[in-house]
Structures are given as structure tokens and as C-alpha cells.
Motif scaffolding. Structure first.
Motif, PDB file in Angstrom:
ATOM      1  N   HIS A   1      11.299  54.861 -26.233  1.00  0.00           N
ATOM      2  CA  HIS A   1      12.641  55.401 -26.111  1.00  0.00           C
ATOM      3  C   HIS A   1      13.066  55.474 -24.655  1.00  0.00           C
ATOM      4  O   HIS A   1      12.303  55.863 -23.785  1.00  0.00           O
ATOM      5  CB  HIS A   1      12.711  56.802 -26.727  1.00  0.00           C
ATOM      6  CG  HIS A   1      12.122  56.855 -28.095  1.00  0.00           C
ATOM      7  ND1 HIS A   1      12.669  56.186 -29.152  1.00  0.00           N
ATOM      8  CD2 HIS A   1      11.014  57.470 -28.567  1.00  0.00           C
ATOM      9  CE1 HIS A   1      11.941  56.398 -30.234  1.00  0.00           C
ATOM     10  NE2 HIS A   1      10.926  57.162 -29.893  1.00  0.00           N
TER      11      HIS A   1
ATOM     12  N   THR B   1      15.625  57.463 -22.580  1.00  0.00           N
ATOM     13  CA  THR B   1      16.577  58.559 -22.638  1.00  0.00           C
ATOM     14  C   THR B   1      17.020  58.933 -21.238  1.00  0.00           C
ATOM     15  O   THR B   1      16.421  58.530 -20.244  1.00  0.00           O
ATOM     16  CB  THR B   1      15.955  59.794 -23.308  1.00  0.00           C
ATOM     17  OG1 THR B   1      14.957  60.334 -22.447  1.00  0.00           O
ATOM     18  CG2 THR B   1      15.326  59.443 -24.635  1.00  0.00           C
TER      19      THR B   1
ATOM     20  N   VAL C   1      22.051  60.373 -24.389  1.00  0.00           N
ATOM     21  CA  VAL C   1      20.814  59.865 -24.989  1.00  0.00           C
ATOM     22  C   VAL C   1      20.969  58.385 -25.268  1.00  0.00           C
ATOM     23  O   VAL C   1      21.960  57.960 -25.848  1.00  0.00           O
ATOM     24  CB  VAL C   1      20.485  60.604 -26.308  1.00  0.00           C
ATOM     25  CG1 VAL C   1      19.217  60.024 -26.925  1.00  0.00           C
ATOM     26  CG2 VAL C   1      20.310  62.090 -26.056  1.00  0.00           C
ATOM     27  N   ARG C   2      20.005  57.588 -24.803  1.00  0.00           N
ATOM     28  CA  ARG C   2      19.962  56.170 -25.156  1.00  0.00           C
ATOM     29  C   ARG C   2      18.620  55.933 -25.819  1.00  0.00           C
ATOM     30  O   ARG C   2      17.575  56.228 -25.243  1.00  0.00           O
ATOM     31  CB  ARG C   2      20.084  55.286 -23.912  1.00  0.00           C
ATOM     32  CG  ARG C   2      21.392  55.465 -23.159  1.00  0.00           C
ATOM     33  CD  ARG C   2      21.510  54.431 -22.039  1.00  0.00           C
ATOM     34  NE  ARG C   2      20.408  54.515 -21.096  1.00  0.00           N
ATOM     35  CZ  ARG C   2      20.413  55.298 -20.021  1.00  0.00           C
ATOM     36  NH1 ARG C   2      21.446  56.078 -19.772  1.00  0.00           N
ATOM     37  NH2 ARG C   2      19.377  55.315 -19.189  1.00  0.00           N
ATOM     38  N   ALA C   3      18.617  55.432 -27.029  1.00  0.00           N
ATOM     39  CA  ALA C   3      17.354  55.255 -27.749  1.00  0.00           C
ATOM     40  C   ALA C   3      17.332  53.901 -28.435  1.00  0.00           C
ATOM     41  O   ALA C   3      18.283  53.505 -29.082  1.00  0.00           O
ATOM     42  CB  ALA C   3      17.174  56.357 -28.784  1.00  0.00           C
TER      43      ALA C   3
ATOM     44  N   ASP D   1      13.791  55.818 -32.362  1.00  0.00           N
ATOM     45  CA  ASP D   1      13.975  57.089 -33.031  1.00  0.00           C
ATOM     46  C   ASP D   1      14.909  57.981 -32.215  1.00  0.00           C
ATOM     47  O   ASP D   1      14.514  58.595 -31.227  1.00  0.00           O
ATOM     48  CB  ASP D   1      12.612  57.760 -33.208  1.00  0.00           C
ATOM     49  CG  ASP D   1      12.695  59.025 -34.039  1.00  0.00           C
ATOM     50  OD1 ASP D   1      13.802  59.537 -34.231  1.00  0.00           O
ATOM     51  OD2 ASP D   1      11.640  59.493 -34.476  1.00  0.00           O
ATOM     52  N   ASN D   2      16.178  58.067 -32.632  1.00  0.00           N
ATOM     53  CA  ASN D   2      17.147  58.869 -31.896  1.00  0.00           C
ATOM     54  C   ASN D   2      16.778  60.345 -31.871  1.00  0.00           C
ATOM     55  O   ASN D   2      17.015  61.033 -30.882  1.00  0.00           O
ATOM     56  CB  ASN D   2      18.533  58.704 -32.523  1.00  0.00           C
ATOM     57  CG  ASN D   2      19.157  57.365 -32.202  1.00  0.00           C
ATOM     58  OD1 ASN D   2      19.227  56.955 -31.055  1.00  0.00           O
ATOM     59  ND2 ASN D   2      19.586  56.673 -33.234  1.00  0.00           N
TER      60      ASN D   2
ATOM     61  N   ALA E   1      16.368  62.578 -28.560  1.00  0.00           N
ATOM     62  CA  ALA E   1      17.209  63.745 -28.297  1.00  0.00           C
ATOM     63  C   ALA E   1      16.355  64.975 -28.013  1.00  0.00           C
ATOM     64  O   ALA E   1      16.650  65.758 -27.103  1.00  0.00           O
ATOM     65  CB  ALA E   1      18.132  63.995 -29.483  1.00  0.00           C
TER      66      ALA E   1
END
Length: 360
Positions: free
Chosen positions: A15, A17, A27-29, A32-33, A37
Motif C-alpha cells: 500500500h 499511503t 489515502v492512496r492504495a 486494501d483501502n 486508511a
């Protein structure tokens, strides 16, 4: 982005982020968002702002902050919490924390390590129980944080902690057996069953067979000719009872002289905001069952943003109630046909003989 803000990269496996100091979180994912987060929101740089983050996955309710994480099984949210790392963010769940007023003033806006989160598992589990309206993640700001530059103020409601979750609960007059100040607490979902008991009715029945609250039967008995309920919105019971004791609220003092008050008040459902808790108080069920998840929430099923707590929408808030939910007015009508009920300036009015909002 204002030049005064900084962005901190946070690596969480696959990820990518970014943590933005100040008022924005981005948030940049790639995968798995939710995990991304959580990584951002529990970063130490946000420890002064974010008190608790909560989410549900694979049958577990998990809470976390910069200092630690714990979880409880959704199948039994009253059960023991498992500490996953560091300090359990909801280690203290004492409903009487910060009672009486002097105790609250001795430690105003306490940090997480000195705060209390009454019935945290049950309340959070309800907030996540609606399949279409519950959030993916809950973010609770710390007791001391506010945004004065955006019109915010200390004590903004909605939080999970004891100070923000304690509403007044005072019973007075005919049918009330309890007397004086009682060193105990109840829940907002207990209010409708108690009103129904005083009115000679019950919240259980064909539509209301299962409720989350219970009547305060040791303090009340049926038989009152008239039952009147007053909702003190936004009032902490410490303040109300203290002002009654000092003579600043003589009418409340007179009510207390003819009845009783719970020092721990009524613990609000989460989030501790107006429409969620007015609905819980008058239906005896939590938000995951009655469907009013917040003052404003998103309904995935309809693709609509629901604004429940606004002068233009209050009068239709009852349209959002989930099937099978019974209001206090419907319960009384079923138990005592012909008895008149009235609902004044309150959107949870379905079944009332007379309602001011129905006029709108």
C-alpha cells in the motif's frame, strides 16, 4: 494543499499511503483501502487528533489508535477484548467515569489512556450492523481536539467516550418509585420501554418482539394518567444535575424532589448525535437496527446521501426507519386503543395521534 501542511509517506506492504498534517488526510492504495486508511489514521503524527479508529472484518470488531489495538468477536461484543498490540484503546469502559461534576472537572478532555468508553463493543457493533448504511470505518476524534478555524468548538458531540455519551435521565411524578440521586446508569434504548411501562404498555409485541433496551421496572410502575417525555438534547447529566443542585435550575430541582435521577445518566448509542439517539430513545433499538446511522449518512442501496438532521428533512426522518421497528407511539396505540398520544418538535413521530412535524 496549503503550503503550511506536510505530507508523510507511510509504507504498509503493497500500500502506498500518505499522511497529511493539518486538516486533511489523503489515502492512496493499490490493494486494501481499509488497511491503508487504518495505517494513516493510527500514525503517531495524528495521535492528538484521532482517538479511536474502528472497523469490522471477518467476524471481528477491531479498534486501534497510535498506541495500540484490540478486538472483540461480533457474535458477543460484550465478551473479552483481545489486545493485538500495545495498549487497548478501550481498556476502560466504566459508565460512571467522570461522575460527579468535580471528577470530570479534575480531568477535562482526558487523553485515551485516562478516558473511558462505556459499552464500547455493543455500541460499535450496532453502528456497523446495517448492511447498507453502516460505515466502512469509524474515526473518533480525541476529547481535546477541535477545529476553531472551521467553526468548531471543544466538546463537539458524536464521540464514544463517557463525557460525550452521557445524557441526563430523570424520572418524576406519578408511577415513579425511585427517589433521590441514584449511583447507577441506563441506556438511551431503555427510555422507550420505561415510558411504555408508565403508560401501561410494552415495547414488545407483534412488531417489537426484540428490543435492545429494557424498562426500568424497579424505578417505575404502570398507572400514570399522563406520561410526558422531555428530551434534553446535547445536555450532559453532570451539568444538568449540578445546576439543579445549585439552584440555577429550580424546575429541574422540583422534578428531582418528586422522583429520582441516575448519576450516570443514559449512555447514548454511537455516534452520540441527535437523530441517532432520538430514534433509539423512542424505538428501544440501536442504530444498526433502526437505520438512522448518523445525522448524515450514505445509503449504498439507494445511492443517496441521507441528511436526517436538517430543518428541511426532519419531518420525514421516520421514512428512513427499517422494517420491523416500532415507535413508542405505535406500541401505546397497540396496547391501549383509543388513548391519544402527541409528538411535539420530534421527528420520530410515527403512530402519534398528533404530531407537529406531521403538519409540515
Amino acid at each position: 494543499m496549503p503550503s503550511s501542511q506536510r505530507t508523510f509517506p507511510v509504507q504498509t506492504g503493497a500500500h502506498d499511503t500518505a499522511l497529511t498534517a493539518g486538516n486533511q488526510v489523503r489515502v492512496r492504495a493499490d490493494g486494501d483501502n481499509l488497511s491503508a486508511a487504518v495505517a494513516v489514521l493510527t500514525h503517531p503524527d495524528l495521535a492528538g487528533i484521532v482517538d479511536v479508529v474502528a472497523w469490522v472484518r471477518d467476524g471481528w470488531l477491531t479498534v486501534a489508535n497510535a498506541g495500540g489495538a484490540s478486538r472483540v468477536a461480533l457474535a458477543d461484543p460484550t465478551g473479552p477484548w483481545q489486545v493485538l498490540r500495545g495498549h487497548d484503546p478501550v481498556a476502560v469502559q466504566d459508565p460512571m467515569h467522570g461522575v460527579p461534576m468535580d471528577a470530570a472537572l479534575d480531568d477535562p478532555s482526558p487523553p485515551n489512556s485516562r478516558n473511558s468508553y462505556p459499552l464500547a463493543g455493543v455500541r460499535l457493533a450496532s453502528a456497523f450492523a446495517d448492511p447498507h448504511r453502516s460505515p466502512d470505518i469509524v474515526v473518533v476524534h480525541s476529547a481535546a481536539h477541535h477545529w476553531p478555524e472551521r467553526g468548531g468548538h471543544l466538546g463537539e458531540h458524536g464521540s464514544l467516550d463517557a463525557g460525550q455519551s452521557r445524557a441526563p435521565l430523570l424520572l418524576s411524578g406519578a408511577g415513579v418509585r425511585g427517589r433521590g440521586m441514584l449511583d447507577r446508569f441506563a441506556r438511551t434504548v431503555d427510555i422507550a420501554p420505561t415510558l411504555a411501562l408508565l403508560a401501561g404498555a410494552s415495547m414488545t409485541g407483534p412488531q417489537g418482539a426484540e428490543i435492545d433496551g429494557r424498562p426500568l421496572a424497579d424505578l417505575c410502575e404502570p398507572g400514570a394518567r399522563h406520561v410526558v417525555g422531555l428530551l434534553w438534547d446535547g445536555a450532559n447529566c453532570n451539568d444538568l444535575l449540578n445546576m439543579a443542585g445549585t439552584g440555577e435550575l429550580p424546575a429541574v430541582a422540583r422534578l428531582l424532589a418528586r422522583g429520582c435521577a441516575l448519576a450516570g445518566g443514559a449512555i447514548a448509542e454511537f455516534p452520540s448525535v441527535t437523530l441517532t439517539n432520538h430514534t433509539s430513545a423512542l424505538t428501544a433499538v440501536g442504530p444498526g437496527r433502526h437505520g438512522i446511522l448518523n445525522n448524515v449518512y450514505f445509503d449504498r442501496e439507494t445511492g443517496r446521501r441521507i441528511i436526517a438532521n436538517d430543518s428541511s428533512t426532519w419531518h420525514v426522518a421516520c421514512d428512513q426507519l427499517r422494517d420491523g421497528v416500532w415507535t413508542i407511539f405505535e406500541a401505546i396505540a397497540a396496547a391501549r386503543p383509543g388513548v391519544s398520544t402527541a409528538c411535539v418538535n420530534e421527528p420520530v413521530d410515527r403512530g402519534a395521534t398528533y404530531s407537529t412535524f406531521a403538519l409540515v
